[in-house]
Design a protein around this motif. Sequence first.
Motif, PDB file in Angstrom:
ATOM      1  N   ALA A   6       0.862  -1.181   0.000  1.00  0.00           N
ATOM      2  CA  ALA A   6       0.000   0.000   0.000  1.00  0.00           C
ATOM      3  C   ALA A   6       0.898   1.231   0.000  1.00  0.00           C
ATOM      4  O   ALA A   6       2.114   1.130   0.165  1.00  0.00           O
ATOM      5  CB  ALA A   6      -0.930  -0.001   1.207  1.00  0.00           C
ATOM      6  N   GLN A   8       1.034   5.551   1.270  1.00  0.00           N
ATOM      7  CA  GLN A   8       0.431   6.695   1.952  1.00  0.00           C
ATOM      8  C   GLN A   8       1.133   7.959   1.485  1.00  0.00           C
ATOM      9  O   GLN A   8       2.366   8.029   1.511  1.00  0.00           O
ATOM     10  CB  GLN A   8       0.538   6.551   3.471  1.00  0.00           C
ATOM     11  CG  GLN A   8      -0.346   5.463   4.033  1.00  0.00           C
ATOM     12  CD  GLN A   8      -0.343   5.435   5.557  1.00  0.00           C
ATOM     13  OE1 GLN A   8       0.433   6.149   6.200  1.00  0.00           O
ATOM     14  NE2 GLN A   8      -1.184   4.609   6.126  1.00  0.00           N
ATOM     15  N   THR A 288      -6.954   9.337  -4.950  1.00  0.00           N
ATOM     16  CA  THR A 288      -7.324   8.331  -3.959  1.00  0.00           C
ATOM     17  C   THR A 288      -8.740   7.821  -4.191  1.00  0.00           C
ATOM     18  O   THR A 288      -9.012   6.618  -4.121  1.00  0.00           O
ATOM     19  CB  THR A 288      -7.214   8.918  -2.535  1.00  0.00           C
ATOM     20  OG1 THR A 288      -5.859   9.289  -2.292  1.00  0.00           O
ATOM     21  CG2 THR A 288      -7.652   7.913  -1.485  1.00  0.00           C
ATOM     22  N   ARG A 292      -9.856   4.099  -5.275  1.00  0.00           N
ATOM     23  CA  ARG A 292     -10.783   3.391  -4.378  1.00  0.00           C
ATOM     24  C   ARG A 292     -11.981   2.854  -5.156  1.00  0.00           C
ATOM     25  O   ARG A 292     -12.386   1.697  -4.972  1.00  0.00           O
ATOM     26  CB  ARG A 292     -11.243   4.354  -3.287  1.00  0.00           C
ATOM     27  CG  ARG A 292     -12.109   3.739  -2.205  1.00  0.00           C
ATOM     28  CD  ARG A 292     -12.507   4.801  -1.195  1.00  0.00           C
ATOM     29  NE  ARG A 292     -11.336   5.390  -0.553  1.00  0.00           N
ATOM     30  CZ  ARG A 292     -11.376   6.478   0.200  1.00  0.00           C
ATOM     31  NH1 ARG A 292     -12.513   7.136   0.359  1.00  0.00           N
ATOM     32  NH2 ARG A 292     -10.275   6.930   0.771  1.00  0.00           N
ATOM     33  N   GLU A 364      -5.866   0.601   1.763  1.00  0.00           N
ATOM     34  CA  GLU A 364      -5.246   1.915   1.591  1.00  0.00           C
ATOM     35  C   GLU A 364      -4.365   2.280   2.773  1.00  0.00           C
ATOM     36  O   GLU A 364      -3.298   2.867   2.618  1.00  0.00           O
ATOM     37  CB  GLU A 364      -6.327   2.989   1.467  1.00  0.00           C
ATOM     38  CG  GLU A 364      -7.033   3.052   0.140  1.00  0.00           C
ATOM     39  CD  GLU A 364      -8.073   4.166   0.142  1.00  0.00           C
ATOM     40  OE1 GLU A 364      -8.098   4.961   1.106  1.00  0.00           O
ATOM     41  OE2 GLU A 364      -8.856   4.241  -0.808  1.00  0.00           O
ATOM     42  N   TYR A 385      -5.160  -3.606  -6.170  1.00  0.00           N
ATOM     43  CA  TYR A 385      -4.671  -2.326  -5.645  1.00  0.00           C
ATOM     44  C   TYR A 385      -3.749  -1.644  -6.651  1.00  0.00           C
ATOM     45  O   TYR A 385      -3.899  -0.456  -6.961  1.00  0.00           O
ATOM     46  CB  TYR A 385      -3.954  -2.545  -4.322  1.00  0.00           C
ATOM     47  CG  TYR A 385      -3.482  -1.280  -3.659  1.00  0.00           C
ATOM     48  CD1 TYR A 385      -4.371  -0.432  -3.014  1.00  0.00           C
ATOM     49  CD2 TYR A 385      -2.145  -0.910  -3.688  1.00  0.00           C
ATOM     50  CE1 TYR A 385      -3.949   0.750  -2.416  1.00  0.00           C
ATOM     51  CE2 TYR A 385      -1.701   0.259  -3.099  1.00  0.00           C
ATOM     52  CZ  TYR A 385      -2.613   1.083  -2.470  1.00  0.00           C
ATOM     53  OH  TYR A 385      -2.186   2.249  -1.885  1.00  0.00           O
TER      54      TYR A 385
END
Length: 401
Positions: A6, A8, A288, A292, A364, A385
Amino acid sequence: MDVFVARQPIFDRRQQVVAYELLYRARDSRVAEISDPDLATTEVFINTFMDIGLDRVTGQRRAYINLTRPFLLGQYPLPFHQDSVTLEVLEDIVPDTELIEALRGLSQQGFEIALDDFTFRPELVPLLRIADVVKLDIRQLDAEALQQHVALLRRFGVRLLAEKVETRAEFARCLELGFDLFQGYFFCAPAVLRGKQAVPSRLATLRLLHKLNVPEFRFDELAQTISTDATLAYKLLRYINSAYFGLRRKVESIRHALVLLGQKNIRIWLNLIALSHLQDKSHELMVTTLARARMCELIAISRGQEQDKDKYFLVGLFSALDAFVDMPMAEIIESISLADDIVEGITRRSGPLGTVLEMVLHTERGEWASMNPLGLSAAQINSAYLQSIAWAGEMMQLLGD
């Protein structure tokens, strides 16, 4: 061995994305010929990104990567270019002479060094003299300790990164203290401002969303609504004329574009374009949200629910709708027409739609233990993803100005 990945985002003081921290976790403990499970995880992680390519995941932005001691000591080669990564030194690594010399060598090679979850201790001073970035978890330090850390660390000429910034007040406080970089859910989460009136572009967007999501709509009426907004009309035509649709001739009118899309696709793509029309919103929020939505859709397809994939896409797309229009979700839901199961999925995370959305949100955030209630394989989750991130980048180019 399965591996989850993932990312960030990391923001600067202008709330622009400048890097991504990559999060990873292996789930197979049966590793042959490697006694250190942390090293095994890191090896899998690096091999994975050698195959996938860092640029696919970070969009050519810098990547912050946690590395175990053997990699920092040079026992295994680093398959990354110095300009593309920041090497994170975890808080539990012993700062002995061997490690300090190794980090000094990496720094001299041009690698940027970051100290993760830093709390000052005198024995860490040699690390501070090498580091470029120091990450402070603002939830682990009270207000006085945080201020003291900032004042002390400024003497070493490092850039300061505030981790776990979750509210507007915390962001403002960190700005005031002089932090350079920021990371946390605040930047991709709604900032609900009570009593704030929606500006005209947001009101127009809500009106369009309402028209799109009633059970039936008329092409002529919808075309007229879109035609009154030059930017929205331009984005629709630019999108449908792109290579994505592979049309043999150009679309020349709004109504023609709507007919070519068809009623089913209109809801999906115009909802997407309407949100992208809110130009004052964070680029990262749009990326994002698109990723998603796409991941929700891909998970639905992988579970044999392709007939409902549009619903799953909308649940993901509308999951941050309150952040786009700066209104509480309950008020937004009242102003647009959404099917009951979509509303329940967004607001309560309930039903099949809500379960998938919750799973995607855990992915996420790198919350591995909670992210797989559906029994999917790590390969399925990881593939969905990464595909979603790549797709979101492509869509942003199509929807851009």
